[in-house]
Design an enzyme around this catalytic site. Structure first.
Site, PDB file in Angstrom:
ATOM      1  N   TYR A  86       0.848  -1.196   0.000  1.00  0.00           N
ATOM      2  CA  TYR A  86       0.000   0.000   0.000  1.00  0.00           C
ATOM      3  C   TYR A  86       0.878   1.237   0.000  1.00  0.00           C
ATOM      4  O   TYR A  86       1.962   1.240   0.558  1.00  0.00           O
ATOM      5  CB  TYR A  86      -0.967   0.019   1.191  1.00  0.00           C
ATOM      6  CG  TYR A  86      -0.347  -0.175   2.566  1.00  0.00           C
ATOM      7  CD1 TYR A  86      -0.065  -1.446   3.043  1.00  0.00           C
ATOM      8  CD2 TYR A  86      -0.078   0.910   3.404  1.00  0.00           C
ATOM      9  CE1 TYR A  86       0.482  -1.631   4.308  1.00  0.00           C
ATOM     10  CE2 TYR A  86       0.463   0.734   4.672  1.00  0.00           C
ATOM     11  CZ  TYR A  86       0.740  -0.547   5.107  1.00  0.00           C
ATOM     12  OH  TYR A  86       1.285  -0.729   6.360  1.00  0.00           O
ATOM     13  N   PRO A  87       0.405   2.285  -0.661  1.00  0.00           N
ATOM     14  CA  PRO A  87       1.135   3.536  -0.606  1.00  0.00           C
ATOM     15  C   PRO A  87       0.655   4.373   0.573  1.00  0.00           C
ATOM     16  O   PRO A  87      -0.483   4.210   1.024  1.00  0.00           O
ATOM     17  CB  PRO A  87       0.754   4.206  -1.933  1.00  0.00           C
ATOM     18  CG  PRO A  87      -0.607   3.696  -2.241  1.00  0.00           C
ATOM     19  CD  PRO A  87      -0.746   2.348  -1.598  1.00  0.00           C
ATOM     20  N   MET A  88       1.527   5.207   1.097  1.00  0.00           N
ATOM     21  CA  MET A  88       1.104   6.096   2.192  1.00  0.00           C
ATOM     22  C   MET A  88       1.859   7.413   2.151  1.00  0.00           C
ATOM     23  O   MET A  88       2.891   7.541   1.504  1.00  0.00           O
ATOM     24  CB  MET A  88       1.274   5.417   3.550  1.00  0.00           C
ATOM     25  CG  MET A  88       2.693   5.215   4.004  1.00  0.00           C
ATOM     26  SD  MET A  88       2.758   4.550   5.707  1.00  0.00           S
ATOM     27  CE  MET A  88       2.195   5.946   6.684  1.00  0.00           C
TER      28      MET A  88
ATOM     29  N   LYS B  21       2.604  11.157   4.771  1.00  0.00           N
ATOM     30  CA  LYS B  21       2.458  11.797   6.077  1.00  0.00           C
ATOM     31  C   LYS B  21       1.528  12.998   5.907  1.00  0.00           C
ATOM     32  O   LYS B  21       1.639  13.747   4.919  1.00  0.00           O
ATOM     33  CB  LYS B  21       3.832  12.234   6.600  1.00  0.00           C
ATOM     34  CG  LYS B  21       4.746  11.057   6.968  1.00  0.00           C
ATOM     35  CD  LYS B  21       4.354  10.463   8.295  1.00  0.00           C
ATOM     36  CE  LYS B  21       4.980   9.110   8.574  1.00  0.00           C
ATOM     37  NZ  LYS B  21       6.417   9.139   8.709  1.00  0.00           N
TER      38      LYS B  21
HETATM   39  O1  76R Z   1      16.103   2.865  10.586  1.00  0.00           O
HETATM   40  C1  76R Z   1      15.249   1.966  10.500  1.00  0.00           C
HETATM   41  O2  76R Z   1      14.923   1.461   9.416  1.00  0.00           O
HETATM   42  C2  76R Z   1      14.555   1.464  11.742  1.00  0.00           C
HETATM   43  C3  76R Z   1      13.533   2.395  12.254  1.00  0.00           C
HETATM   44  C4  76R Z   1      12.400   2.620  11.252  1.00  0.00           C
HETATM   45  C5  76R Z   1      12.237   3.736  10.430  1.00  0.00           C
HETATM   46  C6  76R Z   1      13.123   4.945  10.323  1.00  0.00           C
HETATM   47  C7  76R Z   1      11.290   1.746  10.985  1.00  0.00           C
HETATM   48  C8  76R Z   1      11.093   0.513  11.606  1.00  0.00           C
HETATM   49  N1  76R Z   1      10.466   2.322  10.051  1.00  0.00           N
HETATM   50  C9  76R Z   1      11.018   3.520   9.659  1.00  0.00           C
HETATM   51  C10 76R Z   1      10.517   4.422   8.712  1.00  0.00           C
HETATM   52 MN1  76R Z   1       8.647   1.638   9.414  1.00  0.00          MN
HETATM   53  N2  76R Z   1       6.880   0.916   8.759  1.00  0.00           N
HETATM   54  C11 76R Z   1       5.900   1.638   8.082  1.00  0.00           C
HETATM   55  C12 76R Z   1       4.707   0.833   7.991  1.00  0.00           C
HETATM   56  O3  76R Z   1       0.723   0.890   8.234  1.00  0.00           O
HETATM   57  C13 76R Z   1       1.328   1.782   8.861  1.00  0.00           C
HETATM   58  O4  76R Z   1       0.792   2.375   9.839  1.00  0.00           O
HETATM   59  C14 76R Z   1       2.741   2.172   8.483  1.00  0.00           C
HETATM   60  C15 76R Z   1       3.391   1.299   7.426  1.00  0.00           C
HETATM   61  C16 76R Z   1       4.990  -0.384   8.601  1.00  0.00           C
HETATM   62  C17 76R Z   1       4.048  -1.558   8.750  1.00  0.00           C
HETATM   63  C18 76R Z   1       6.359  -0.318   9.074  1.00  0.00           C
HETATM   64  C19 76R Z   1       7.023  -1.354   9.732  1.00  0.00           C
HETATM   65  N3  76R Z   1       8.352   3.333   8.311  1.00  0.00           N
HETATM   66  C20 76R Z   1       9.282   4.307   8.093  1.00  0.00           C
HETATM   67  C21 76R Z   1       8.738   5.268   7.152  1.00  0.00           C
HETATM   68  C22 76R Z   1       9.467   6.495   6.590  1.00  0.00           C
HETATM   69  C23 76R Z   1       9.109   7.645   7.507  1.00  0.00           C
HETATM   70  C24 76R Z   1       9.736   8.949   7.183  1.00  0.00           C
HETATM   71  O5  76R Z   1      10.847   9.013   6.632  1.00  0.00           O
HETATM   72  O6  76R Z   1       9.080   9.983   7.541  1.00  0.00           O
HETATM   73  C25 76R Z   1       7.455   4.850   6.832  1.00  0.00           C
HETATM   74  C26 76R Z   1       6.475   5.489   5.880  1.00  0.00           C
HETATM   75  C27 76R Z   1       7.219   3.637   7.571  1.00  0.00           C
HETATM   76  C28 76R Z   1       6.042   2.913   7.556  1.00  0.00           C
HETATM   77  N4  76R Z   1       8.996  -0.075  10.506  1.00  0.00           N
HETATM   78  C29 76R Z   1      10.091  -0.378  11.281  1.00  0.00           C
HETATM   79  C30 76R Z   1       8.230  -1.227  10.391  1.00  0.00           C
HETATM   80  C31 76R Z   1       8.894  -2.294  11.126  1.00  0.00           C
HETATM   81  C32 76R Z   1       8.385  -3.735  11.202  1.00  0.00           C
HETATM   82  C33 76R Z   1      10.040  -1.756  11.668  1.00  0.00           C
HETATM   83  C34 76R Z   1      11.061  -2.464  12.561  1.00  0.00           C
HETATM   84  C35 76R Z   1      12.194  -2.942  11.701  1.00  0.00           C
HETATM   85  C36 76R Z   1      13.307  -3.593  12.488  1.00  0.00           C
HETATM   86  O7  76R Z   1      13.929  -2.915  13.325  1.00  0.00           O
HETATM   87  O8  76R Z   1      13.516  -4.783  12.258  1.00  0.00           O
END
Ligand code: 76R
Length: 260
Positions: free
Chosen positions: A155-157, A159
């Protein structure tokens, strides 16, 4: 004529391609071969592709292709049009390193505050293990190996930028703190869900593509549900359409949607 290579300076190109099967052509043999050959040629050129059968009627077949050269990905996209496929939906993004990635100083502070460590030797040992893990994790984010899981959803998203709920009006420290909360929730799904967050601001209609992989479809539902309670998603997340697929090798996926 093939285009000249276009190699992003950071990360890889990512194409999510969704098709309907062209029922007018499914009697003609050779459809599977076209798709299998296009994927084999792409992989021989150091790119990757996975195929999936889409659940529900938003599409029949999905392909996710990633790799360093956008022109090679475009050629692959073009080759698939020779198969009995009608394009239905697509999403274009690039892999990226997050600007909120945890730093070594963050981890040192966390070891002191959350785990109560004070012995410098012990902290150094823990940081060495952390460095190893994080290096591998960062590499996987920018140069991912697509995992062999049973199911995936995409899915796309974006902020939100709306009145008091404007993510882009927050200062960096506030965003970083919020993202640390998001990551804490995410880490509890280690081993159950593999996530690939790819950037598309300025490239496609939303700001990120979210691709989640899991063997148990329940894990896809749970992670998205739980994240809805986290402020980053609850207050600042906006979401597009969700597409769910069952991953299989190209030949069996083609057969499952009636291509021969
Ligand atoms: O540096 C890293 O990669 C670890 C911290 C982390 C960041 C910076 C991280 C961890 N995410 C990051 C960024 Mn994420 N993530 C999503 C979704 O459905 C929803 O509500 C959101 C969709 C999921 C399911 C998910 C899962 N993440 C982001 C960003 C960019 C934000 C920005 O730059 O403003 C988005 C859009 C996003 C969305 N995230 C994790 C996960 C999971 C499972 C982790 C843990 C990963 C790990 O440590 O193994």
């Amino acid at each position: 004529m093939a285009l000249n290579p276009v190699i992003p300076s950071i990360g890889w190109g990512v194409l999510h391609l969704y098709y309907r099967v062209d029922r007018a052509c499914t009697d003609e043999p050779g459809g599977i071969k076209r798709i299998v050959d296009a994927i084999a040629a792409l992989e021989a050129d150091s790119h990757q592709a996975i195929t999936f059968s889409v659940l529900g009627h938003k599409a029949d077949l999905g392909v996710m292709a990633v790799g360093p050269d956008l022109a090679r990905l475009q050629r692959f996209q073009q080759e698939l049009l020779d198969a009995p496929l009608i394009p239905e939906y697509s999403y274009v993004s690039l892999t990226e390193q997050s600007e909120y990635a945890q730093t070594e100083d963050d981890e040192r502070a966390r070891l002191r505050a959350d785990e109560g460590l004070s012995d410098e030797g012990e902290i150094a040992e823990r940081l060495a293990v952390w460095r190893d893990r994080i290096e591998h994790y960062r590499e996987q984010r920018v140069h991912p190996r697509l995992p062999a899981k049973a199911a995936m959803c995409f899915y796309p998203m974006s902020k939100r930028r709306d009145g008091a709920d404007n993510w882009y009006a927050l200062d960096f420290d506030a965003r970083k703190l919020l993202m640390a909360g998001h990551a804490r929730v995410g880490r509890t799904y280690a081993g159950r869900v593999v996530q690939l967050i790819t950037g598309s601001t300025g490239i496609d209609d939303w700001e990120w593509g979210v691709t989640l992989f899991a063997d148990d479809p329940v894990a896809l539902k749970e992670i998205v549900y739980e994240m809805r309670f986290d402020e980053v998603s609850a207050r600042y997340g906006e979401f597009g359409e969700f597409l769910t697929g069952l991953i299989g090798n190209p030949e069996s996926v083609c057969r499952s949607v009636g291509i021969q």
